[in-house]
Each structure stands twice: as C-alpha cells, then as structure tokens.
Design a protein around this motif. Sequence first.
Motif, PDB file in Angstrom:
ATOM      1  N   SER A 146      22.108 -17.706 -37.900  1.00 35.40           N
ATOM      2  CA  SER A 146      22.210 -18.109 -39.437  1.00 35.40           C
ATOM      3  C   SER A 146      21.322 -19.189 -39.805  1.00 35.40           C
ATOM      4  O   SER A 146      20.653 -19.089 -40.755  1.00 35.40           O
ATOM      5  CB  SER A 146      23.677 -17.999 -39.673  1.00 35.40           C
ATOM      6  OG  SER A 146      24.410 -17.158 -39.515  1.00 35.40           O
TER       7      SER A 146
ATOM      8  N   ARG B 272      33.279 -23.239 -48.459  1.00 34.83           N
ATOM      9  CA  ARG B 272      32.527 -22.339 -47.868  1.00 34.83           C
ATOM     10  C   ARG B 272      32.649 -22.446 -46.120  1.00 34.83           C
ATOM     11  O   ARG B 272      32.501 -21.691 -45.567  1.00 34.83           O
ATOM     12  CB  ARG B 272      31.043 -23.126 -47.902  1.00 34.83           C
ATOM     13  CG  ARG B 272      30.754 -22.734 -49.458  1.00 34.83           C
ATOM     14  CD  ARG B 272      29.305 -23.141 -49.741  1.00 34.83           C
ATOM     15  NE  ARG B 272      28.092 -22.408 -48.823  1.00 34.83           N
ATOM     16  CZ  ARG B 272      27.840 -21.028 -48.994  1.00 34.83           C
ATOM     17  NH1 ARG B 272      28.330 -20.591 -49.947  1.00 34.83           N
ATOM     18  NH2 ARG B 272      26.855 -20.648 -48.424  1.00 34.83           N
TER      19      ARG B 272
ATOM     20  N   GLY C   2      33.844 -19.391 -44.340  1.00 28.53           N
ATOM     21  CA  GLY C   2      32.741 -19.269 -42.933  1.00 28.53           C
ATOM     22  C   GLY C   2      33.499 -18.979 -41.556  1.00 28.53           C
ATOM     23  O   GLY C   2      32.837 -18.293 -40.716  1.00 28.53           O
TER      24      GLY C   2
ATOM     25  N   PRO D 116      29.303 -17.347 -47.150  1.00 21.32           N
ATOM     26  CA  PRO D 116      29.192 -18.458 -46.034  1.00 21.32           C
ATOM     27  C   PRO D 116      29.371 -18.429 -44.908  1.00 21.32           C
ATOM     28  O   PRO D 116      30.312 -17.462 -44.210  1.00 21.32           O
ATOM     29  CB  PRO D 116      30.371 -19.270 -46.979  1.00 21.32           C
ATOM     30  CG  PRO D 116      31.193 -18.188 -47.447  1.00 21.32           C
ATOM     31  CD  PRO D 116      30.410 -17.095 -47.712  1.00 21.32           C
ATOM     32  N   THR D 117      28.544 -18.801 -43.869  1.00 20.87           N
ATOM     33  CA  THR D 117      28.725 -18.924 -42.586  1.00 20.87           C
ATOM     34  C   THR D 117      28.637 -20.338 -42.031  1.00 20.87           C
ATOM     35  O   THR D 117      27.759 -21.204 -42.672  1.00 20.87           O
ATOM     36  CB  THR D 117      28.002 -17.907 -41.605  1.00 20.87           C
ATOM     37  OG1 THR D 117      26.622 -18.560 -41.690  1.00 20.87           O
ATOM     38  CG2 THR D 117      28.043 -16.511 -42.330  1.00 20.87           C
ATOM     39  N   TRP D 118      29.036 -20.719 -40.827  1.00 25.03           N
ATOM     40  CA  TRP D 118      28.966 -22.094 -40.504  1.00 25.03           C
ATOM     41  C   TRP D 118      27.311 -22.352 -40.130  1.00 25.03           C
ATOM     42  O   TRP D 118      27.014 -23.545 -40.431  1.00 25.03           O
ATOM     43  CB  TRP D 118      29.816 -22.402 -39.200  1.00 25.03           C
ATOM     44  CG  TRP D 118      31.481 -22.370 -39.475  1.00 25.03           C
ATOM     45  CD1 TRP D 118      31.836 -22.687 -40.817  1.00 25.03           C
ATOM     46  CD2 TRP D 118      32.349 -22.070 -38.809  1.00 25.03           C
ATOM     47  NE1 TRP D 118      33.009 -22.604 -40.649  1.00 25.03           N
ATOM     48  CE2 TRP D 118      33.389 -22.302 -39.440  1.00 25.03           C
ATOM     49  CE3 TRP D 118      32.585 -22.092 -37.287  1.00 25.03           C
ATOM     50  CZ2 TRP D 118      34.713 -22.429 -38.674  1.00 25.03           C
ATOM     51  CZ3 TRP D 118      33.798 -21.803 -36.618  1.00 25.03           C
ATOM     52  CH2 TRP D 118      34.845 -22.061 -37.419  1.00 25.03           C
TER      53      TRP D 118
ATOM     54  N   SER E 261      32.799 -16.379 -38.407  1.00 29.46           N
ATOM     55  CA  SER E 261      32.485 -16.640 -36.865  1.00 29.46           C
ATOM     56  C   SER E 261      33.543 -16.326 -36.160  1.00 29.46           C
ATOM     57  O   SER E 261      33.235 -15.448 -34.715  1.00 29.46           O
ATOM     58  CB  SER E 261      32.869 -18.222 -36.833  1.00 29.46           C
ATOM     59  OG  SER E 261      31.686 -18.846 -37.514  1.00 29.46           O
TER      60      SER E 261
ATOM     61  N   ALA F 221      30.458 -28.591 -40.607  1.00 38.02           N
ATOM     62  CA  ALA F 221      30.231 -27.273 -40.058  1.00 38.02           C
ATOM     63  C   ALA F 221      29.973 -27.526 -38.742  1.00 38.02           C
ATOM     64  O   ALA F 221      30.443 -26.470 -37.893  1.00 38.02           O
ATOM     65  CB  ALA F 221      28.950 -26.737 -40.700  1.00 38.02           C
TER      66      ALA F 221
END
Length: 292
Positions: free
Chosen positions: A224, A79, A83, A235-237, A87, A258
């Motif tokens: 987020s 992820r 991610g 998935p993103t940080w 970003s 993350a």
Amino acid sequence: MSASMTVAARRRASLRRYTRHPGFMVGIVLLVLLLLVALAAPLLAPHSPTRTDLMQTLAAPSATYPLGTDQFGRCVLSRLIWGARISLQVGFFVVLLSLTIGTLIGAVAGFAGGWVERVIVALNDILLAFPSFLLALALVAARGNSLDSIILAVAIAYTPRIAAVMRSVVLTIRPRPFIEASHAIGMTPLRVLLRHVIPNALPPVIVVATVSAATAILAEAGLSFLGLGVQPPTPTWGNVIAEGQTAITSNPLISLSAGLCIAVTVIALNLLGDGLRDTLDPQMRRNTGKLL
C-alpha cells in the motif's frame, strides 16, 4: 469415567500453560482489542474515513479530530480505525490460505518421499529463493491490486516457508512406530496422512503461520505504501503512512500513528507465536518450567 476425567485434566493443564505465559496473554489481549476495534469501526470512528473537508486540511489534533486531518481534510483517527479491518483481514486470510496449502504440500512431500518429494522440494526451493515481499510485489503487479489479489499474492509468497517446515516435521514423524503400526493394520497411506501425520505435525507449523500473519500485515502495508495495495480512498495503514509522508513536518501524527498501529499488531502476533511455541513444544515447556 476415568478416561473423560483424564481428558478434562489435560485440557485444564493446557489452559493453565497458556494463561501462565505472560507473552501469550499480552498478545491475545492486544489482538482481541484490535479485533474489537475493527468490528466496531462504524461505532468508534468519529467521522467517515473517506469524507473530505478542504477547509480542514492538515488540521492539528483537536476534540473534533483527535489525531488531526490529512491533506484532504479526512479524519486520521477514523482512517486508522477502518484501516484495521483491511490489515486484520489480510493477516487472517493469508494465514488460512498459506497454512492450508503449505500443510498439504509439505505433508505430501515428507510422507510420500521419492520423486514426489524431490519435485516438490525443488519447486519449493525455487520459490524460497525469491524474497517473499518481492514475490508478492511481482504477483500483485501481474494480477492487479484488488484486496483479493493482494491476499492471494501474499499467501502464495509465504506458503513455501510453511511447506518447508511441515515437510521437516513430517520427516521426523514418518519413521515412528505408530505410523508403521498404522500401515501394518491395513490403513491406506492417505488415511494415515490425514489421521495421524498431519495432526501430529501441526503444532510447530501453526507457530510459523502465526508469525507469518505479522509478516503478511507488513507486506500489505508495504504494498500500500508503494501504491500497489488497496487504492485510496479506501483506508489502510500502509496508504495512511504514504499519504502522511508529504506532511511529515506539519502533522507527523499521520504517519507515526499508522506506523504505531502496525507495530502493535506485529508485536501482538509475535508474542502470540512465542507463547504457542513455548506451550506446544514439550522441550520448551520443560525449559520454561526449570526457569520458573
């Protein structure tokens, strides 16, 4: 022949300034590595970032899951790798939009003067009065939380800063002799603006835009985290940190890893911005040369 040799010498001198600046080189290396990770995500990620395994929820780090799993049994490392795409995409397009719009607005305000400048400055000051993150938050809440909406909202929020810097630089360029000479030979104001004013005013604006990329990535992560960014399971940080806060005691690596990714990216962009400032600004080059 001599002219071409002079141009080549200037290019070599510029390249030497960049390569001799340690902060710039560290920032470039880190950003290139991050970009390669994002582009090679399908090859580097050990698992699908959205595949769940309820038999492996909150698993400890292992050979199969190097950073463990989250509460849904998804691979944390996968992820994070995927991610990075979100970003970096947000940072790139926010800078592209805010630099383009802010440069045009600031250049027109500084070059035109009069009532045009007063109106633009008044509107820009109104936007600057709002904290950038809160303005982005309001725009995302109004437009929805798709990736396009997030990029547009963050770009609008950070455009006034670039426009203000561009206007201040243009104000110093407008009275210079070569601008007056351009008017004297009959060049139209639009041509003078596009051919002489904007190119000469861009270096400090590019530095500000580079630093804005770091704040844009932080803004996306914050949105987020609050649930207003890109929605899971994408998935993103930011949403990895949000998902990991409920398991901070059992698997702290979820949020910490993350957060470390965000920190490394922001540091890289700030180092890049500092390097650009030191190499593009003649005064900074002289001061750096004295220290060296």
